[in-house]
Design an enzyme around this catalytic site. Structure first.
Site, mmCIF file in Angstrom:
data_model
loop_
_atom_site.group_PDB
_atom_site.id
_atom_site.type_symbol
_atom_site.label_atom_id
_atom_site.label_comp_id
_atom_site.label_asym_id
_atom_site.label_seq_id
_atom_site.Cartn_x
_atom_site.Cartn_y
_atom_site.Cartn_z
ATOM 1 N N THR A 47 5.059 0.440 -3.627
ATOM 2 C CA THR A 47 5.413 1.806 -3.336
ATOM 3 C C THR A 47 6.062 2.135 -2.081
ATOM 4 O O THR A 47 6.947 2.959 -2.098
ATOM 5 C CB THR A 47 4.063 2.885 -3.639
ATOM 6 O OG1 THR A 47 3.399 2.152 -4.986
ATOM 7 C CG2 THR A 47 4.500 4.113 -3.995
ATOM 8 N N TYR A 110 1.285 8.300 -15.105
ATOM 9 C CA TYR A 110 1.532 9.356 -15.804
ATOM 10 C C TYR A 110 0.949 9.200 -17.277
ATOM 11 O O TYR A 110 0.403 10.142 -17.879
ATOM 12 C CB TYR A 110 3.157 9.534 -15.948
ATOM 13 C CG TYR A 110 3.580 10.856 -16.384
ATOM 14 C CD1 TYR A 110 3.482 11.787 -15.921
ATOM 15 C CD2 TYR A 110 3.888 10.790 -18.094
ATOM 16 C CE1 TYR A 110 3.835 13.034 -16.628
ATOM 17 C CE2 TYR A 110 4.627 11.860 -18.452
ATOM 18 C CZ TYR A 110 4.202 12.977 -17.625
ATOM 19 O OH TYR A 110 4.833 14.379 -18.237
ATOM 20 N N TYR A 136 -3.320 -3.812 -8.951
ATOM 21 C CA TYR A 136 -3.208 -2.718 -7.885
ATOM 22 C C TYR A 136 -3.889 -1.255 -8.691
ATOM 23 O O TYR A 136 -3.158 -0.893 -9.418
ATOM 24 C CB TYR A 136 -1.805 -2.513 -7.513
ATOM 25 C CG TYR A 136 -1.639 -1.276 -6.551
ATOM 26 C CD1 TYR A 136 -2.641 -0.814 -5.869
ATOM 27 C CD2 TYR A 136 -0.142 -1.173 -6.319
ATOM 28 C CE1 TYR A 136 -2.212 -0.058 -4.906
ATOM 29 C CE2 TYR A 136 -0.006 -0.131 -5.387
ATOM 30 C CZ TYR A 136 -0.891 0.500 -4.319
ATOM 31 O OH TYR A 136 -0.741 1.607 -3.459
ATOM 32 N N ARG A 141 -2.138 7.926 -6.905
ATOM 33 C CA ARG A 141 -0.712 8.030 -7.444
ATOM 34 C C ARG A 141 -0.578 8.008 -8.914
ATOM 35 O O ARG A 141 0.283 8.613 -9.302
ATOM 36 C CB ARG A 141 -0.053 6.872 -6.545
ATOM 37 C CG ARG A 141 0.263 7.054 -5.229
ATOM 38 C CD ARG A 141 0.920 5.878 -4.664
ATOM 39 N NE ARG A 141 1.669 5.989 -3.368
ATOM 40 C CZ ARG A 141 2.727 6.793 -3.112
ATOM 41 N NH1 ARG A 141 3.356 7.276 -3.840
ATOM 42 N NH2 ARG A 141 2.970 6.703 -1.912
ATOM 43 N N LYS A 166 -5.834 -5.077 -5.245
ATOM 44 C CA LYS A 166 -5.734 -4.163 -4.278
ATOM 45 C C LYS A 166 -6.184 -3.040 -4.679
ATOM 46 O O LYS A 166 -5.909 -2.052 -5.670
ATOM 47 C CB LYS A 166 -4.085 -4.161 -4.102
ATOM 48 C CG LYS A 166 -3.762 -3.050 -2.809
ATOM 49 C CD LYS A 166 -2.389 -2.707 -2.871
ATOM 50 C CE LYS A 166 -2.161 -1.725 -1.546
ATOM 51 N NZ LYS A 166 -0.667 -1.278 -1.407
ATOM 52 N N ILE A 208 -3.687 -4.880 2.163
ATOM 53 C CA ILE A 208 -2.227 -4.784 2.120
ATOM 54 C C ILE A 208 -1.928 -3.370 2.739
ATOM 55 O O ILE A 208 -2.275 -2.344 2.185
ATOM 56 C CB ILE A 208 -1.767 -4.914 0.458
ATOM 57 C CG1 ILE A 208 -1.948 -6.153 -0.125
ATOM 58 C CG2 ILE A 208 -0.236 -4.497 0.589
ATOM 59 C CD1 ILE A 208 -1.506 -6.381 -1.498
#
Length: 295
Positions: A47, A110, A136, A141, A166, A208
């Protein structure tokens, strides 16, 4: 191709020129900067790299550039994820992943799938991926949290393929359940820079990081000390980084990181819409922290 994810991975920013093109000389300099700073691997097209605003051709070229300009021969992870499972699979099967060690794949955003949907999505991705996959989880987000139970189901069902998570939920209790019940060889990585020390102290494997774009030496020293059990050495470094790391995310990512790199004279402070550069007030605060702690 196996990869050791212990330590510090850097979620690389993508520098842009004033004309809006990828700034490849600046990208080369950034890779040299993080390599000299002692990081352990790089994550390209996460990202932080703004891949959502890049063309497919640009994404391919950025990865090939990182593979070709890698003076420390750092392992490379490439971000390939999305909210259309079929499209993610097509990308995994067509992307040139030569020289790449693993894939980072985010939970679908979304759409907000339930846990069964998340398990089915990642099962399809893991079966299709030619490389090991880092799961992830970043609900801030994506709008959906992948629970510890779902992460562990995937880790146990796909040994050697689902190699890490992650974990960027910010929920250390959730991370603790993953740490307790994970299969052997499954890495648990912090996706929150300011929780990296805490997760390492709990038995996590590293991070990360966005901050490590800017302060790779200090950040790497902190994480490596924590992983070695030298928490007393890691604590002061963590405290020095704490406020500036908060500032890097105050107006979104990679807005703060690019502002900080520009303050240090490493890149031009350019982003692609809908992201805009950091405010003058935030940039001034970042500069103050960099000067105060010699970062």
């Amino acid at each position: 191709m196996s990869i050791n994810l212990k330590g510090v991975g850097v979620a690389l920013v993508t520098p842009f020129t004033d004309g809006g093109e990828v700034d490849y000389p600046a990208l080369t300099s950034l890779i040299r900067h993080i390599t000299a700073g002692g990081v352990d691997y790089m994550v390209v097209l996460g990202t932080t790299g703004e891949p959502a605003t890049m063309t497919a051709e640009e994404r391919h070229r950025v990865v090939r550039h990182c593979v070709a300009h890698n003076p420390g021969n750092l392992p490379i992870v490439v971000g390939i994820g999305g909210n259309n499972t079929a499209e993610v699979i097509r990308t995994l099967q067509t992307f040139d992943l030569s020289g790449v060690s693993a894939v980072l794949s985010v939970t679908p955003y979304y759409n907000k799938p339930n846990q069964s949907g998340l398990y089915a999505h990642f099962s399809a991705v893991l079966e299709a991926s030619p490389l090991p996959v880092i799961l992830y989880n970043v609900p801030g987000r994506t709008g959906v949290n992948m629970t510890a139970e779902t992460t562990l189901r995937l880790a146990h069902a796909f040994p050697g393929k689902a190699i890490a998570v992650k974990e960027a939920s910010g929920n250390l209790s959730q991370a603790a359940y993953i740490l307790r019940d994970r299969p052997e060889g499954f890495f648990v990585l912090s996706g929150e820079d300011n929780l990296a020390l805490a997760l390492a102290a709990m038995g996590g494997d590293g991070v990360i990081s966005v901050s490590a774009n800017v302060f790779p030496d200090t950040f790497s020293c902190m994480v490596h000390a924590a992983l070695a059990g030298n928490v007393s050495d890691a604590i002061p470094l963590n405290l020095n980084l704490h406020e500036v790391t908060d500032l890097l995310f105050a107006e979104g990512n990679p807005v703060g990181a690019k502002a900080a790199l520009a303050v240090k004279g490493m890149i031009r402070n350019n982003l692609r819409l809908p992201l805009a550069p950091a405010s003058e007030a935030l940039t001034a605060k970042i500069r103050t922290q960099i000067d105060k702690y010699g970062l």
